[in-house]
Design a protein around this motif. Structure first.
Motif, PDB file in Angstrom:
ATOM      1  N   ASN A 113      -6.882   2.105  37.259  1.00 40.66           N
ATOM      2  CA  ASN A 113      -7.922   2.080  36.240  1.00 40.66           C
ATOM      3  C   ASN A 113      -8.341   3.492  35.832  1.00 40.66           C
ATOM      4  O   ASN A 113      -8.536   3.779  34.655  1.00 40.66           O
ATOM      5  N   TYR A 118      -6.501   6.137  35.965  1.00 44.07           N
ATOM      6  CA  TYR A 118      -5.431   6.715  35.171  1.00 44.07           C
ATOM      7  C   TYR A 118      -5.462   6.173  33.755  1.00 44.07           C
ATOM      8  O   TYR A 118      -5.315   6.931  32.781  1.00 44.07           O
ATOM      9  N   SER A 119      -5.655   4.863  33.606  1.00 44.04           N
ATOM     10  CA  SER A 119      -5.670   4.347  32.235  1.00 44.04           C
ATOM     11  C   SER A 119      -6.882   4.871  31.484  1.00 44.04           C
ATOM     12  O   SER A 119      -6.836   5.036  30.263  1.00 44.04           O
ATOM     13  N   GLY A 120      -7.953   5.237  32.225  1.00 46.59           N
ATOM     14  CA  GLY A 120      -9.080   5.905  31.577  1.00 46.59           C
ATOM     15  C   GLY A 120      -8.682   7.251  31.007  1.00 46.59           C
ATOM     16  O   GLY A 120      -9.067   7.615  29.893  1.00 46.59           O
ATOM     17  N   VAL A 146      -5.658   8.159  30.056  1.00 52.50           N
ATOM     18  CA  VAL A 146      -4.794   7.933  28.889  1.00 52.50           C
ATOM     19  C   VAL A 146      -5.621   7.532  27.686  1.00 52.50           C
ATOM     20  O   VAL A 146      -5.427   8.025  26.573  1.00 52.50           O
ATOM     21  N   SER A 147      -6.563   6.630  27.934  1.00 50.24           N
ATOM     22  CA  SER A 147      -7.384   6.145  26.840  1.00 50.24           C
ATOM     23  C   SER A 147      -8.231   7.260  26.235  1.00 50.24           C
ATOM     24  O   SER A 147      -8.366   7.361  25.012  1.00 50.24           O
TER      25      SER A 147
END
Lengths: 345, 550
Positions: free
Chosen positions: B474, B476-478, B480-481
């Motif tokens: 989560n 990491y996807s933060g 990227v986002s």
């Protein structure tokens, strides 16, 4: 406002560039089939699809865990079925042993008992993928040695099968499968005036056959067993002693055979409950697998709805862009090709 | 009014038309020259001659060549150039970062991360399997490789931004000297006359435009016609003198901008340089540091759990990944030095700290480098350890001043040092330590079949980590986002700035741009008046002949 042809020219080139940009982006979407081709296309959408994908991936891993566990549990169940059938045969031998038999029959029975004992030992030492099935954590040590003593431990190997943290044990230790605890308490009459008393500590059962119904510890013929293989060995020994010339030995042997009847019944029940437990594990694994599958489907749908581009819609947009491009080019051609100089003499 | 006066009138007509044709031809020739301002002749009536019958006109004079120029529009255009320069630079830098982390196309860390923890799950199903253990080590190595690749590319982008700053600085210096020499020429040409040096001014405007695209500046013109340009509140160009812009790498490894001896890096927000500085800072705060924190957290947590387990060879307390041992420090001080070591990797909070001092140099302040929140402060004594920073021991030695600062970070080397410490598959701790439940048990009691520790490591992937506030994936996807959001904003800003600049250019062209249609009409007009003037002279000549032949 004063407009010069160059202003129009600049506008047209910008318009062309912008339209070509749009064309390029739409082509991209058509090629990949996705609306999101870079994080900046839809940052929040991408974050959600990334999270969904992590969940889908986790579900797939749990599915793999479940499959591996299923293999183990199913195989264990097959082995336990063979054990159960062997115990049934041993119970028949016990029944036969209680009635008189010809010496030849006795010899055959003894041989059968020996064969069943060896079979039980083999079954208890089954391997799966080069690891002993019934050794607990001691999966590389043979669980039952030639004295039929358990060398393994009671370790339970648990495998995670759901994101909520549920775990299912994939093995059964030797003690749980081939021994039982605290089940035999009632003394039993095993011959005229002879009583068998059962005392159990841990998995070890001591059978004491004496003449006193109410004195379990009074002197008599006693033997010890911890598991069903040892029980089979005692049966074999007892059958071989029935035909002995010494009547005491022979009568002791008969008594022992009768004394083994209750333990074998108990072992049969124990085996049935083990099978039930294994069956329960299988159905639990199946239901977890089902839940995972449903969740995965839902997540896939969610991912698709965020990510997937509708080719029909994109093609329509592409057509529109093409028309715009054509219009721009035509208008550019008309406006830019002429000026006042063309009309001066 | 004499007859000869008619010659004069004719001559002035010819001269005026000729000059006008010159100017028109010049306009036509320069129609495509960038930055060219359209010129027009200003004609006025010559001083009339009084005569017995009243005032008689004496022809036309050329009172000047007007440059169709709007100062206000030009100033607006310069400002917008600065904004556009900044937006373009930011968009470029953020675009590079986005492609490094483009999870939509399959780049990035996500797959390697899930593969790694999945390998632990597979090990939990078959804890004694040697092939499975080897796969786990391979996946771990792949994860480390992936992470290091990503960090290298991010650092590359930051390096390009820094290089972009130096490149722009040298270009600015060249433009500055051009502007200075143009200043000199314009002043020289304009002194004593009322005529403007049109071409030179056009050139100078062009240079100022280019300068604005590179760096935020403000300028003003004084009465002599010379322009003073200031950048970051210091003079870049003043008359014919320039101050050189230079870049120096600071303690953090970033380029700072110096003008006239003063560091103006945090005053420059516009132009290409401003864009690169802002992008560089954004990337460091929102991408590089969180990414390092993620890897540091993975290292820390996996190691903690792995140390608690027992390997097939009976060993325990082994690190799976290379432990977080190296602290990164930066020093911005003339007289003091800092030394910092990790005392307990498990206790690190994975934050970066800045240490500053008061004016007297006897009190220090520790703040969180990212958030600025105060962490600790106490009296400073050289050589004494700094107040308890979890998991590390920091000592500063030497005399300090209020402008000194130090930073300490467990994150600087977290990714570059990231790697698998285990080489022996038998040392992989899948089994739990039996001494936890029973202190008298042998450490090897649960071998080889226990998988409890492997399960715990695998479950790290779904656990919320304190240092991150959420799970690894989560977090990491933060990252990227956030990158996507920043790029989206910069793309939108760029489009907006571009459109605005175009609108202003249209306005400017409307005033100053050349229209070939107009010039063609002018050509006709002045040609006709030239012919008329010539005809006039011929008629006057005939009149003279008449007189002379009397």
């Amino acid at each position: 406002m004063r407009i010069t042809p160059f202003i129009i020219f600049n506008q047209l080139t910008r318009g062309l560039s912008r339209t070509l940009n749009m064309y390029d982006a739409q082509n991209d979407r058509l090629n990949s089939g996705k609306k999101i081709n870079a994080p900046s296309d839809n940052p929040t959408g991408l974050m959600r699809t990334m999270d969904y994908r992590v969940s889908v991936n986790a579900g797939e891993q749990y599915k793999r865990n479940i499959d591996a566990a299923m293999d183990n549990v199913n195989f264990t169940s097959t082995v336990m079925t063979s054990v159960y059938n062997t115990v049934i045969e041993l119970q028949k031998l016990v029944a036969k042993g209680k009635s008189t038999q010809e010496p030849q029959e006795l010899a055959n029975s003894a041989d059968e008992a020996e064969a069943y004992r060896d079979m039980l030992q083999d079954l208890a030492n089954t391997k799966i993928m080069n690891q002993y099935l019934f050794g607990g954590f001691k999966s590389e040590t043979q669980p039952y040695d030639d004295a039929y003593v358990y060398q393994g431990d009671d370790g339970e190997v648990n495998v995670p099968v759901s994101a909520a943290g549920a775990q299912i044990p994939i093995n059964i230790s030797g003690n749980s499968a081939f021994s039982f605890t605290g089940a035999l308490t009632t003394p039993r009459e095993v011959g005229t005036g002879q009583w068998a008393h059962y005392t159990q500590t841990g998995t070890q059962v001591t059978v004491n056959i004496n003449n006193d119904e109410n004195a379990p510890l009074a002197a008599g013929d006693s033997f010890v067993f911890s598991n069903v293989i040892q029980m089979a060995e005692h049966l074999r020994f007892a059958i071989s002693e029935i035909g002995d010339a010494d009547p005491v030995v022979s009568s002791n042997a008969m008594a022992r055979i009768s004394a083994l009847e209750d333990p074998f019944n108990e072992m049969q029940e124990q085996l049935m409950s083990v099978q039930t437990d294994l069956g329960g594990r299988v159905s639990s694994l199946n239901s977890h697998a089902k839940v995972i599958e449903q969740n995965t489907n839902t997540l896939h749908k969610a991912i698709t709805s965020i990510e997937e581009a509708d080719p029909v819609e994109i093609l329509a947009q592409l057509r529109q862009t093409e028309v715009t491009l054509q219009a721009l080019r035509e208008s550019a051609a008309r406006v830019l090709s002429q000026s006042l100089f063309d009309f001066l003499r | 009014m004499s007859l000869l006066g008619l010659f004069d009138i004719g001559r002035s007509a010819l001269y005026a038309s000729q000059t006008a044709l010159n100017v028109t031809s010049n306009n036509i020739a320069n129609a495509n020259t960038p930055g060219y301002t359209r010129q027009e002749v200003t004609l006025s009536i010559s001083n009339p001659i009084s005569s017995a019958g009243g005032s008689v006109g004496a022809g036309v004079t050329l009172s000047g060549i007007k440059r169709n120029y709007d100062t206000f529009l030009q100033a607006q255009l310069q400002n917008q150039q600065q904004s556009l320069g900044r937006s373009a630079a930011m968009d470029q830098a953020l675009g590079l970062i986005e492609s490094v982390l483009n999870e939509a196309q399959g780049a990035g860390l996500s797959t390697a991360l899930t593969d790694y923890f999945n390998a632990w799950q597979d090990l939990a199903s078959t804890p004694t399997s040697q092939p499975q253990r080897m796969v786990l080590l391979q996946k771990a190595t792949a994860l480390a490789g992936s992470a290091q690749n990503i960090e290298a590319m991010v650092l590359d982008t930051i390096r390009s931004a820094n290089n972009g700053i130096s490149d722009a600085a040298s270009q600015i210096n060249m433009l500055a000297s051009d502007i200075a020499s143009l200043n000199g020429q314009i002043v020289q040409q304009e002194t004593g006359t009322t005529q403007a040096a049109n071409e030179l001014r056009d050139q100078r405007d062009q240079k100022l435009n280019e300068l604005s695209a590179l760096v935020g500046n403000s300028y003003y013109e004084d009465e002599s016609g010379s322009v003073t340009v200031t950048v970051g509140m210091r003079n870049l160009v003043s008359g014919t003198r320039t101050n050189a812009l230079s870049t120096l790498t600071n303690a953090e490894g970033n380029k700072d901008l110096y003008l006239d001896g003063v560091n103006i890096a945090d005053r420059v927000t516009q132009g290409r340089i401003g864009g690169f500085i802002a992008a560089r800072d954004d990337i460091q705060t929102n991408v590089l540091t969180p990414f390092r924190r993620l890897i540091a957290s993975i290292t820390q947590q996996v190691n903690i759990q792995h140390q608690a387990g027992v390997g097939l060879d009976g060993s325990t307390g082994n690190d799976f990944f290379n432990p977080l041992q190296q602290l990164g420090t930066t020093t911005s001080s003339a007289g003091a030095t800092i030394s910092a070591t990790v005392t307990s990797a498990a206790a690190l909070t994975l934050e970066e700290y800045r240490i500053t001092f008061n004016a007297a140099g006897d009190h220090y302040y520790v703040t969180n480098k990212q958030s600025g929140a105060a962490v600790a402060d106490a009296a400073y004594a050289s050589g004494n350890p700094i107040a308890l920073l979890p998991g590390m021991s920091v000592t500063i030695t030497g005399a300090v001043t209020s402008s000194d600062s130090f930073t300490v970070s467990p994150l600087t080397n977290a990714v570059s040092g990231f790697g698998v410490a285990l080489t022996d598959t038998d040392a992989l701790a899948a089994s739990a330590d039996p001494r936890v439940a029973d202190p008298l048990a042998a450490v090897t009691a649960n071998l080889p079949g226990d998988n409890a520790n492997a399960v715990l490591v695998a479950q790290l992937a779904s656990r919320t980590q304190t240092a991150l506030g959420t799970t690894f994936s989560n977090y990491y996807s933060g990252i990227v986002s956030t990158t996507g959001a920043m790029k989206q904003i910069s793309a939108n800003t760029l489009a907006f700035d571009d459109n605005l600049l175009t609108a202003m250019r249209i306005q400017r062209d409307s005033v100053s741009g050349v229209s070939l249609d107009e010039e063609a009409a002018n050509l006709m007009r002045y040609q006709r008046s030239y012919e008329a003037g010539a005809r006039m002279i011929r008629i006057t000549d005939e009149l003279m002949q008449t007189i002379l032949s009397l």
